[in-house]
Write a protein that holds these residues in place. Structure first.
Motif, mmCIF file in Angstrom:
data_model
loop_
_atom_site.group_PDB
_atom_site.id
_atom_site.type_symbol
_atom_site.label_atom_id
_atom_site.label_comp_id
_atom_site.label_asym_id
_atom_site.label_seq_id
_atom_site.Cartn_x
_atom_site.Cartn_y
_atom_site.Cartn_z
ATOM 1 N N ARG A 88 -82.742 -63.230 69.278
ATOM 2 C CA ARG A 88 -82.020 -61.614 69.751
ATOM 3 C C ARG A 88 -83.692 -60.107 69.311
ATOM 4 O O ARG A 88 -83.678 -59.070 69.911
ATOM 5 C CB ARG A 88 -80.992 -60.488 69.795
ATOM 6 C CG ARG A 88 -80.650 -60.532 68.900
ATOM 7 C CD ARG A 88 -78.883 -60.597 68.354
ATOM 8 N NE ARG A 88 -77.982 -59.880 67.592
ATOM 9 C CZ ARG A 88 -77.731 -58.868 66.950
ATOM 10 N NH1 ARG A 88 -78.298 -57.498 67.743
ATOM 11 N NH2 ARG A 88 -76.846 -58.450 66.242
ATOM 12 N N LEU A 136 -78.746 -67.229 68.131
ATOM 13 C CA LEU A 136 -78.894 -66.218 68.746
ATOM 14 C C LEU A 136 -79.087 -65.193 68.207
ATOM 15 O O LEU A 136 -80.160 -64.234 68.638
ATOM 16 C CB LEU A 136 -77.349 -66.359 69.293
ATOM 17 C CG LEU A 136 -77.109 -64.698 70.434
ATOM 18 C CD1 LEU A 136 -75.944 -65.545 70.614
ATOM 19 C CD2 LEU A 136 -76.883 -63.222 70.032
ATOM 20 N N HIS A 137 -79.259 -64.711 66.709
ATOM 21 C CA HIS A 137 -79.233 -63.515 66.533
ATOM 22 C C HIS A 137 -80.863 -63.805 66.120
ATOM 23 O O HIS A 137 -81.375 -62.237 66.196
ATOM 24 C CB HIS A 137 -78.840 -63.215 64.878
ATOM 25 C CG HIS A 137 -77.747 -63.055 64.985
ATOM 26 N ND1 HIS A 137 -76.286 -62.128 65.952
ATOM 27 C CD2 HIS A 137 -76.005 -63.673 64.386
ATOM 28 C CE1 HIS A 137 -75.090 -62.277 65.874
ATOM 29 N NE2 HIS A 137 -74.893 -63.839 65.408
ATOM 30 N N VAL A 154 -78.485 -59.605 75.373
ATOM 31 C CA VAL A 154 -77.507 -60.260 74.235
ATOM 32 C C VAL A 154 -76.083 -60.631 74.713
ATOM 33 O O VAL A 154 -75.592 -61.806 74.219
ATOM 34 C CB VAL A 154 -77.860 -59.056 73.367
ATOM 35 C CG1 VAL A 154 -77.075 -59.298 71.918
ATOM 36 C CG2 VAL A 154 -79.247 -58.741 72.845
ATOM 37 N N SER A 155 -75.620 -59.768 75.065
ATOM 38 C CA SER A 155 -73.966 -59.986 75.989
ATOM 39 C C SER A 155 -74.012 -61.162 76.862
ATOM 40 O O SER A 155 -72.997 -62.246 76.386
ATOM 41 C CB SER A 155 -73.491 -58.665 77.182
ATOM 42 O OG SER A 155 -73.869 -57.527 75.765
ATOM 43 N N SER A 172 -71.836 -56.862 64.357
ATOM 44 C CA SER A 172 -72.096 -56.253 66.238
ATOM 45 C C SER A 172 -71.289 -56.130 66.789
ATOM 46 O O SER A 172 -71.589 -56.684 68.086
ATOM 47 C CB SER A 172 -73.748 -57.561 66.965
ATOM 48 O OG SER A 172 -72.612 -58.627 66.766
ATOM 49 N N ASP A 194 -84.247 -64.946 80.793
ATOM 50 C CA ASP A 194 -85.097 -64.522 79.155
ATOM 51 C C ASP A 194 -86.929 -64.695 79.444
ATOM 52 O O ASP A 194 -87.109 -63.631 79.044
ATOM 53 C CB ASP A 194 -84.770 -65.582 77.810
ATOM 54 C CG ASP A 194 -85.462 -64.366 76.741
ATOM 55 O OD1 ASP A 194 -85.676 -63.637 76.839
ATOM 56 O OD2 ASP A 194 -85.486 -65.823 75.577
#
Length: 385
Positions: A81, A77-78, A218-219, A109, A295
């Motif tokens: 993003r 995920l990181h 991102v959420s 975060s 996305d």
């Protein structure tokens, strides 16, 4: 590593983790050996933009060990993003190093924390304390979300895991997810170059800004990843319990049967859990599809499209939450009293599920779904939805 290879590697890793999951959970050490296992498997270098593959890998690994699946899902995920921000050169360099040097990435975060960043000569200085800094104590690189001194913008900077001024208080002592290294982190005058800033999240922008709307995905990504981890917990709990029932459970005397696996109540119980698990898998994959499509919209993503993705992901989160906690508790009805021994370790599934499912109250996700059904209201954009 292509998708098929990644799934094969994930199954191998999950099986290896399953072998000593109970002992490692009870030892409660930082997951350094587990991260090395991920390095050696090649899974850290799976394309983070391929949500379908990374989410599938996350769920498979989480079924073997929920903590390690959680860490791996966040790693992907990181890295994904990072590409939503402005510093394309830093993203390219970081991804190349992840592939060649087998780096593990984590982030500071938590939206309820405040870490400040301020100019300090030719560099920037970060100070503050972060909570629930999942994986940071064992990470090679940290993505640190900060707020500028003037409160006008948020910056995300990349910091080396062992940078001077970074420390990790030994305060992760939670019920479950013990190997996620999710304790707090302290940054005291940690210096970063201006070129280490991934990008900004301006405080003055809202969903009328295409860039802000895209960053808000991102959420949703966090929710989709956690959904896959929860489904993985349910898979692992049901699989481990079924093995125990086949090999060790004794039939209840009143059943008049010689084997527990012939008891109709046991059969029906496992059947019900199996049916709901199938539904949860489909919903989790639907959530991943919704995230991938949002996305793919890039800067053309609209607020209604983002809202529909949020509803799909919330539905999956509600069902996976209910399933994980229910399955992890009900398995003891089918395994018997001897399965409650500490050495069996079946309790870890419930502890992991309960710890993750209070990360943010799922009732707010249900509220969003109900509001849309009754009034057509699109979910508001928040740090958790």
């Amino acid at each position: 590593m292509n998708p098929a290879e990644a799934l094969t590697a994930a199954r191998t890793v999950a099986e290896r983790l399953r072998e000593d999951a109970v002992a490692r959970d009870q030892a409660d050490r930082l997951p350094r050996a587990e991260i090395d296992l991920l390095r050696d498997s090649g899974l850290l270098s799976v394309d983070p933009d391929d949500h379908r593959t990374t989410h599938a890998v996350t769920r498979i690994v989480a079924a073997g060990d929920a903590s390690i699946g959680h860490l791996l899902g966040y790693h992907y995920l990181h890295l994904w993003r990072a590409s939503l921000y402005d510093n394309a050169e830093l993203v390219r360099s970081l991804r190349q190093k992840v592939a060649t040097d087998r780096l593990f990435v984590a982030a500071v975060s938590n939206p309820r924390d405040t870490l400040t960043i301020s100019p300090n000569g030719d560099t920037l200085s970060i100070s503050g304390r972060g909570t629930f800094a999942t994986g940071c104590a064992v990470a090679d690189r940290l993505f640190v979300s900060t707020i500028c001194d003037d409160r006008q913008a948020r910056l995300v900077a990349v910091v080396a895991g062992g940078a001077e001024g970074v420390s990790h208080p030994p305060d992760w002592d939670n019920l479950g997810q013990r190997l996620t290294a999710s304790g707090s982190i302290v940054l005291q005058d940690v210096r970063v170059r201006r070129g280490d800033v991934l990008g900004t999240f301006p405080a003055g922008e809202d969903e009328s800004s295409p860039r802000w709307l895209r960053l808000s995905l991102v959420s949703l990504a966090f929710q989709a990843v956690l959904t896959q981890v929860l489904v993985g917990i349910a898979e692992g709990a049901i699989e481990e319990a079924a093995r125990y029932t086949r090999e060790w459970s004794r039939p209840w005397p009143a059943s008049g049967l010689e084997r527990a696996v012939d008891d109709p109540h046991v059969l029906a119980g496992y059947g019900e859990l199996s049916a709901v698990l199938r539904a949860a898998r489909l919903l989790a994959d639907d959530a991943t599809r919704a995230l991938a499509e949002a996305d793919a919209g890039g800067l053309g993503l609209t607020a209604p499209e983002r809202g529909r993705a949020a509803l799909t992901i919330s539905a999956a989160k509600v069902v996976s939450t209910r399933l994980a906690t229910e399955a992890a508790g009900r398995i003891f009805e089918f395994t018997g009293a001897r399965a409650t021994t500490r050495s069996t370790g079946l309790d870890r599934f419930w502890r992991d599920a309960r710890t993750l499912t209070v990360h943010d109250p799922v009732v707010y996700k249900a509220r969003e779904l109900g509001a849309f059904l009754l009034t057509g209201e699109i979910p508001p954009i928040t740090a958790y939805s």
